[in-house]
Design an enzyme around this catalytic site. Structure first.
Site, mmCIF file in Angstrom:
data_model
loop_
_atom_site.group_PDB
_atom_site.id
_atom_site.type_symbol
_atom_site.label_atom_id
_atom_site.label_comp_id
_atom_site.label_asym_id
_atom_site.label_seq_id
_atom_site.Cartn_x
_atom_site.Cartn_y
_atom_site.Cartn_z
ATOM 1 N N HIS A 160 0.857 -1.181 0.000
ATOM 2 C CA HIS A 160 0.000 0.000 0.000
ATOM 3 C C HIS A 160 0.897 1.236 0.000
ATOM 4 O O HIS A 160 2.123 1.129 0.108
ATOM 5 C CB HIS A 160 -0.948 0.003 1.196
ATOM 6 C CG HIS A 160 -0.264 0.117 2.528
ATOM 7 N ND1 HIS A 160 0.543 -0.871 3.048
ATOM 8 C CD2 HIS A 160 -0.282 1.106 3.466
ATOM 9 C CE1 HIS A 160 0.989 -0.508 4.242
ATOM 10 N NE2 HIS A 160 0.510 0.700 4.511
ATOM 11 N N HIS A 202 1.246 3.974 2.059
ATOM 12 C CA HIS A 202 1.704 4.752 3.205
ATOM 13 C C HIS A 202 3.221 4.861 3.124
ATOM 14 O O HIS A 202 3.910 3.921 2.685
ATOM 15 C CB HIS A 202 1.264 4.102 4.511
ATOM 16 C CG HIS A 202 -0.147 4.430 4.887
ATOM 17 N ND1 HIS A 202 -0.920 3.613 5.685
ATOM 18 C CD2 HIS A 202 -0.939 5.510 4.576
ATOM 19 C CE1 HIS A 202 -2.119 4.163 5.845
ATOM 20 N NE2 HIS A 202 -2.157 5.306 5.190
ATOM 21 N N ASP A 208 5.917 4.714 4.979
ATOM 22 C CA ASP A 208 6.908 3.784 5.512
ATOM 23 C C ASP A 208 6.991 2.496 4.708
ATOM 24 O O ASP A 208 7.841 1.656 4.972
ATOM 25 C CB ASP A 208 6.625 3.481 6.992
ATOM 26 C CG ASP A 208 5.210 3.023 7.258
ATOM 27 O OD1 ASP A 208 4.287 3.561 6.639
ATOM 28 O OD2 ASP A 208 5.012 2.135 8.119
ATOM 29 N N HIS A 209 6.123 2.347 3.698
ATOM 30 C CA HIS A 209 6.128 1.150 2.863
ATOM 31 C C HIS A 209 6.512 1.434 1.410
ATOM 32 O O HIS A 209 6.582 0.501 0.616
ATOM 33 C CB HIS A 209 4.756 0.484 2.900
ATOM 34 C CG HIS A 209 4.366 0.012 4.261
ATOM 35 N ND1 HIS A 209 4.541 -1.293 4.672
ATOM 36 C CD2 HIS A 209 3.853 0.677 5.318
ATOM 37 C CE1 HIS A 209 4.121 -1.410 5.923
ATOM 38 N NE2 HIS A 209 3.711 -0.233 6.345
ATOM 39 N N HIS A 257 -7.292 -2.121 5.845
ATOM 40 C CA HIS A 257 -6.480 -1.000 6.299
ATOM 41 C C HIS A 257 -7.184 0.284 5.850
ATOM 42 O O HIS A 257 -8.018 0.231 4.922
ATOM 43 C CB HIS A 257 -5.079 -1.109 5.688
ATOM 44 C CG HIS A 257 -4.036 -0.305 6.385
ATOM 45 N ND1 HIS A 257 -3.804 -0.373 7.732
ATOM 46 C CD2 HIS A 257 -3.131 0.596 5.898
ATOM 47 C CE1 HIS A 257 -2.816 0.431 8.061
ATOM 48 N NE2 HIS A 257 -2.390 1.038 6.965
ATOM 49 N N ASP A 295 0.340 -4.144 7.187
ATOM 50 C CA ASP A 295 -0.704 -3.261 7.703
ATOM 51 C C ASP A 295 -2.141 -3.722 7.439
ATOM 52 O O ASP A 295 -2.709 -3.484 6.365
ATOM 53 C CB ASP A 295 -0.498 -1.868 7.125
ATOM 54 C CG ASP A 295 0.803 -1.250 7.612
ATOM 55 O OD1 ASP A 295 1.715 -2.009 7.977
ATOM 56 O OD2 ASP A 295 0.903 -0.013 7.628
ATOM 57 N N HIS A 327 7.522 -4.809 11.889
ATOM 58 C CA HIS A 327 6.736 -3.585 11.813
ATOM 59 C C HIS A 327 6.324 -3.136 13.218
ATOM 60 O O HIS A 327 5.144 -3.031 13.549
ATOM 61 C CB HIS A 327 5.497 -3.798 10.922
ATOM 62 C CG HIS A 327 4.817 -2.521 10.512
ATOM 63 N ND1 HIS A 327 3.845 -1.926 11.279
ATOM 64 C CD2 HIS A 327 4.954 -1.745 9.412
ATOM 65 C CE1 HIS A 327 3.408 -0.839 10.672
ATOM 66 N NE2 HIS A 327 4.068 -0.708 9.526
#
Length: 302
Positions: A61, A63, A65-66, A139, A206, A264
């Site tokens: 996805h 976000h 941090d990914h 999510h 997530d 994570h």
């Protein structure tokens, strides 16, 4: 070689010892880079992993941090002269974010990157390595987990081959044709081999608990799964669309997972042993609390 190279294990905020996410699955001649967060390019250097090892970019996805490490990885591929092709998998609903990250700055492009946006559940890539399957997760933004399945096969038994007097190039002919004629009759593949279950890997990031989590984890040899919160923060986990370590362990226990990799972690925790202890109360298999730059091998075949 089949192993997981852990490049980063933090969640939204990196720390002094935990980089943003990043996980490279080395699977024979393939390299699946999952969720390259900020700093992934440098973490690969520290882990001794060349850009040429990457054949697939898999984003769950969008976000930060990914995915914020994606521009650096893409440009490093070209800088190192990797011809490719490298396939990029990501939620189709995030196409605008992929486009921005893919062309974040000016660089001399050499590597062929083939976009493969994921639109729903099912197989998203097939090859000699097996089948890569995506499943939708729960999510606040659209997110997909990934599952890699090697097809079942047969393992040749040297003792049985010797009993029938089959060796050398004849073994290859038997494997190709399914049977082989000898002076004493016809020998079938089943008579000189045994079943070899394919290995299975799953990557779950997530998400709240949902059907997709269990579908991805079912019967896998190695499960990499987020465990952002300890159980005391279960309400926070539900609110923000994450798992607790107890939920991750329960998934592993109920799904028949062999080796569990927890990762994570929220920046609020500074004692990794607490994650292991909570998971061990529920899951009696092998537990790995991931740390940056560690390697986790696939379990031996069943």
């Amino acid at each position: 070689m089949r192993e997981l190279v852990v490049l980063g294990t933090a969640s939204q905020v990196p720390g002094r010892t935990r980089n943003h996410n990043g996980y490279l699955l080395r699977w024979d001649g393939e390299g699946f880079l999952f969720d390259p967060g900020e700093g992934t390019q440098r973490q690969m250097l520290l882990a001794g992993v060349p850009a040429s090892a990457i054949t697939h970019l898999c984003v769950t996805h969008f976000h930060g941090d990914h995915c914020l490490g994606l521009p650096g990885v893409v440009q490093r591929l070209s800088l190192d002269g990797v011809a490719g092709p490298v396939r990029a998998l990501y939620p189709a609903s995030g196409q605008e974010y992929y486009d921005r990250l893919r062309h974040a700055s000016v660089f001399h492009e050499v590597t062929t990157i083939l976009p493969a946006p994921v639109t729903g559940d099912g197989p998203v890539r097939e090859g000699p390595f097996g089948t890569l399957v995506a499943r939708r997760l729960s999510h606040p933004v659209e997110s997909f987990g990934y599952r890699l399945v090697e097809p079942d096969g047969r393992r040749m038994r040297p003792d049985l081959l010797a009993r029938f007097g089959i060796g050398g190039p004849d073994v290859g002919r038997l494997q190709r044709d399914g049977s082989f004629a000898t002076g004493d009759g016809t020998v079938t593949l089943d008579e000189v081999s045994e079943a070899r279950p394919g290995q299975r890997f799953a990557f779950v990031m997530d998400t709240r608990l949902c059907d997709g989590v269990y579908a991805l984890a079912e019967g896998v040899d190695l499960l990499v799964i987020e465990s952002t919160f300890l159980s005391a923060e279960a309400a926070l986990a539900e609110r923000y669309g994450h798992l607790t370590v107890a939920q991750a362990a329960r998934v592993a226990a109920e799904s028949g997972v062999r080796r569990l990799v927890l990762t994570h972690f929220s920046q609020r925790y500074d004692d990794p042993a607490r994650f292991h202890d909570e998971a061990a109360e529920i899951f009696d298999g092998e537990i790995v609390v991931a740390a940056d730059l560690t390697r986790v091998g696939m379990p031996p075949r069943r």
